[in-house]
Design an enzyme around this catalytic site. Structure first.
Site, PDB file in Angstrom:
ATOM      1  N   SER A   1      -7.897  22.345 -15.165  1.00 47.38           N
ATOM      2  CA  SER A   1      -6.986  22.292 -16.477  1.00 47.38           C
ATOM      3  C   SER A   1      -7.005  23.720 -17.186  1.00 47.38           C
ATOM      4  CB  SER A   1      -6.883  21.253 -17.470  1.00 47.38           C
ATOM      5  OG  SER A   1      -5.897  21.515 -18.453  1.00 47.38           O
TER       6      SER A   1
ATOM      7  N   MET B   1      -2.677   9.214 -17.735  1.00 53.72           N
ATOM      8  CA  MET B   1      -3.283   9.748 -18.731  1.00 53.72           C
ATOM      9  C   MET B   1      -4.395   8.911 -19.225  1.00 53.72           C
ATOM     10  SD  MET B   1      -1.807  12.782 -19.346  1.00 53.72           S
ATOM     11  CE  MET B   1      -2.766  13.189 -20.497  1.00 53.72           C
TER      12      MET B   1
ATOM     13  N   HIS C   1      -3.688  23.240 -12.746  1.00 53.95           N
ATOM     14  CA  HIS C   1      -3.349  21.996 -13.729  1.00 53.95           C
ATOM     15  C   HIS C   1      -2.934  22.850 -14.829  1.00 53.95           C
ATOM     16  CE1 HIS C   1      -2.345  18.155 -15.200  1.00 53.95           C
ATOM     17  NE2 HIS C   1      -2.733  18.556 -16.285  1.00 53.95           N
TER      18      HIS C   1
ATOM     19  N   MET D   1       4.716  17.875 -21.100  1.00 53.48           N
ATOM     20  CA  MET D   1       4.423  16.818 -22.312  1.00 53.48           C
ATOM     21  C   MET D   1       5.503  17.535 -23.380  1.00 53.48           C
ATOM     22  SD  MET D   1       0.289  16.747 -22.210  1.00 53.48           S
ATOM     23  CE  MET D   1       0.208  18.430 -21.072  1.00 53.48           C
TER      24      MET D   1
ATOM     25  N   ASP E   1      -0.931  22.897 -18.442  1.00 56.65           N
ATOM     26  CA  ASP E   1      -0.141  21.822 -19.470  1.00 56.65           C
ATOM     27  C   ASP E   1       0.876  22.489 -20.323  1.00 56.65           C
ATOM     28  OD1 ASP E   1      -1.850  19.353 -19.186  1.00 56.65           O
ATOM     29  OD2 ASP E   1      -3.534  20.435 -19.474  1.00 56.65           O
TER      30      ASP E   1
ATOM     31  N   HIS F   1       2.241  19.975 -15.813  1.00 57.50           N
ATOM     32  CA  HIS F   1       2.242  18.671 -16.498  1.00 57.50           C
ATOM     33  C   HIS F   1       3.139  18.841 -17.696  1.00 57.50           C
ATOM     34  CE1 HIS F   1      -0.285  15.439 -18.908  1.00 57.50           C
ATOM     35  NE2 HIS F   1       0.932  15.133 -18.914  1.00 57.50           N
TER      36      HIS F   1
ATOM     37  N   ASP G   1      -5.909  12.476 -15.759  1.00 63.09           N
ATOM     38  CA  ASP G   1      -5.892  13.495 -16.608  1.00 63.09           C
ATOM     39  C   ASP G   1      -6.525  13.062 -17.899  1.00 63.09           C
ATOM     40  OD1 ASP G   1      -5.415  15.948 -17.940  1.00 63.09           O
ATOM     41  OD2 ASP G   1      -3.335  15.669 -17.767  1.00 63.09           O
TER      42      ASP G   1
ATOM     43  N   MET H   1       2.896  21.803 -23.523  1.00 62.08           N
ATOM     44  CA  MET H   1       3.277  21.015 -24.836  1.00 62.08           C
ATOM     45  C   MET H   1       4.143  21.688 -25.608  1.00 62.08           C
ATOM     46  SD  MET H   1      -0.830  20.387 -25.363  1.00 62.08           S
ATOM     47  CE  MET H   1      -1.988  19.603 -24.216  1.00 62.08           C
TER      48      MET H   1
HETATM   49  C1  DX5 Z   1      -4.215  16.506 -22.364  1.00 67.84           C
HETATM   50  C2  DX5 Z   1      -3.756  17.260 -21.082  1.00 67.84           C
HETATM   51  C3  DX5 Z   1      -4.919  17.553 -20.181  1.00 67.84           C
HETATM   52  C4  DX5 Z   1      -6.222  18.223 -20.618  1.00 67.84           C
HETATM   53  C5  DX5 Z   1      -7.460  17.683 -20.032  1.00 67.84           C
HETATM   54  O1  DX5 Z   1      -3.027  16.190 -23.043  1.00 67.84           O
HETATM   55  O2  DX5 Z   1      -2.914  16.712 -20.338  1.00 67.84           O
HETATM   56  O3  DX5 Z   1      -4.819  18.357 -18.751  1.00 67.84           O
HETATM   57  O4  DX5 Z   1      -6.238  19.600 -20.339  1.00 67.84           O
HETATM   58  O5  DX5 Z   1      -8.658  18.117 -20.564  1.00 67.84           O
HETATM   59  P1  DX5 Z   1      -9.901  17.557 -20.418  1.00 67.84           P
HETATM   60  O6  DX5 Z   1     -10.510  17.546 -19.084  1.00 67.84           O
HETATM   61  O7  DX5 Z   1     -10.869  18.504 -21.329  1.00 67.84           O
HETATM   62  O8  DX5 Z   1      -9.980  16.229 -21.169  1.00 67.84           O
HETATM   63 ZN    ZN Z   2      -2.504  17.500 -18.284  1.00 70.94          ZN
END
Ligand code: DX5
Ligand code: ZN
Length: 223
Positions: free
Chosen positions: A8, A137, A33, A68, A35, A66, A175, A37
């Site tokens: 990630s 998740m 990956h 969010m 993210d 991903h 994840d 947000m």
């Molecule tokens: C959290 C993200 C993850 C995050 C995972 O909302 O979707 O992808 O980066 O991070 P770790 O592996 O540090 O829990």
């Molecule tokens: Zn993620």
């Protein structure tokens, strides 16, 4: 199939992103990956298209995006243009999930659905054949470095059983809080994609950490 590893980027060094991207390129990682947000669906804001395009410029492996965010439909083609290979939307953010999934596939991307820890996998019953990936998740989304939620194992087993004979190639991605301590157990439960942020980027040697996640040695693993 051998499981896939998706580091990630959220935990990477943003002042030195090119370095971390090139490390992932050289490593045994399969995907990036990424993210996204929006500060509305989750209580955090990560980054948007300019950063995603910068990642795309150097990444030599597929981008596993991903989302969010609320109302993801508005931005699907922009994410495709910014290099997304997979686009995963949250079931909790989609009123018309079937329509959203079809729109992602029409763009030529793999379609994923993410479920928050409280959302039962049985909600996927009537869309299971239509999706390429389910992202379970294993923390509440919004932040890296959180503690893995143990109930995830049960969800993986239930989902794998549901998919049996209906969507045998379904990718089950985990994840949040994934590390070499739980990776083997996740694979044994039926997961085949592991996302890892903190475990990779806080390791002394991130490249080696990716190698270890990819080449799990039962003798060296925790439970
Ligand atoms: C959290 C993200 C993850 C995050 C995972 O909302 O979707 O992808 O980066 O991070 P770790 O592996 O540090 O829990
Ligand atoms: Zn993620």
């Amino acid at each position: 199939m051998k499981h896939l590893i998706a580091p990630s980027v959220l935990s990477a060094d943003f002042a030195n992103l090119q370095n971390d991207i090139q490390m992932i390129n050289r490593s045994e990682a399969d995907w990036f990956h990424v993210d996204i947000m929006d500060g509305v669906f989750v209580p955090n804001i990560s980054f948007g298209f300019p950063v995603l395009k910068a990642i795309q410029k150097y990444a030599a492996k597929p981008l596993d995006v991903h989302l969010m965010i609320v109302n993801p439909d508005r931005y699907l083609s922009e994410f495709k243009n910014a290099g997304a290979g997979n686009i995963t939307v949250h079931i909790e953010a989609c009123d018309h999930l079937h329509r959203t999934i079809n729109a992602i596939k029409e763009l030529g991307c793999k379609a994923g659905v993410a479920l928050n820890p409280h959302t039962p996998v049985t909600l996927l019953e009537d869309i299971l054949e239509d999706i390429d990936l389910v992202c379970l998740m294993s923390v509440n989304p919004g932040f890296g470095g959180q503690k893995f939620i143990e109930n995830t194992y049960k969800k993986i087993r239930t989902l794998r059983t549901m998919a049996y004979g209906r969507n045998d190639s379904l990718l089950i991605e985990i994840d949040g809080g994934v590390s070499t301590n739980n990776a083997m157990k996740l694979i044994q439960a039926g997961a085949n994609v592991l996302v890892a942020g903190n475990a990779v980027f806080s390791a002394q040697d991130p490249f080696l950490e990716i190698f270890e996640l990819k080449n799990l040695n039962p003798g060296l693993m925790g439970s």
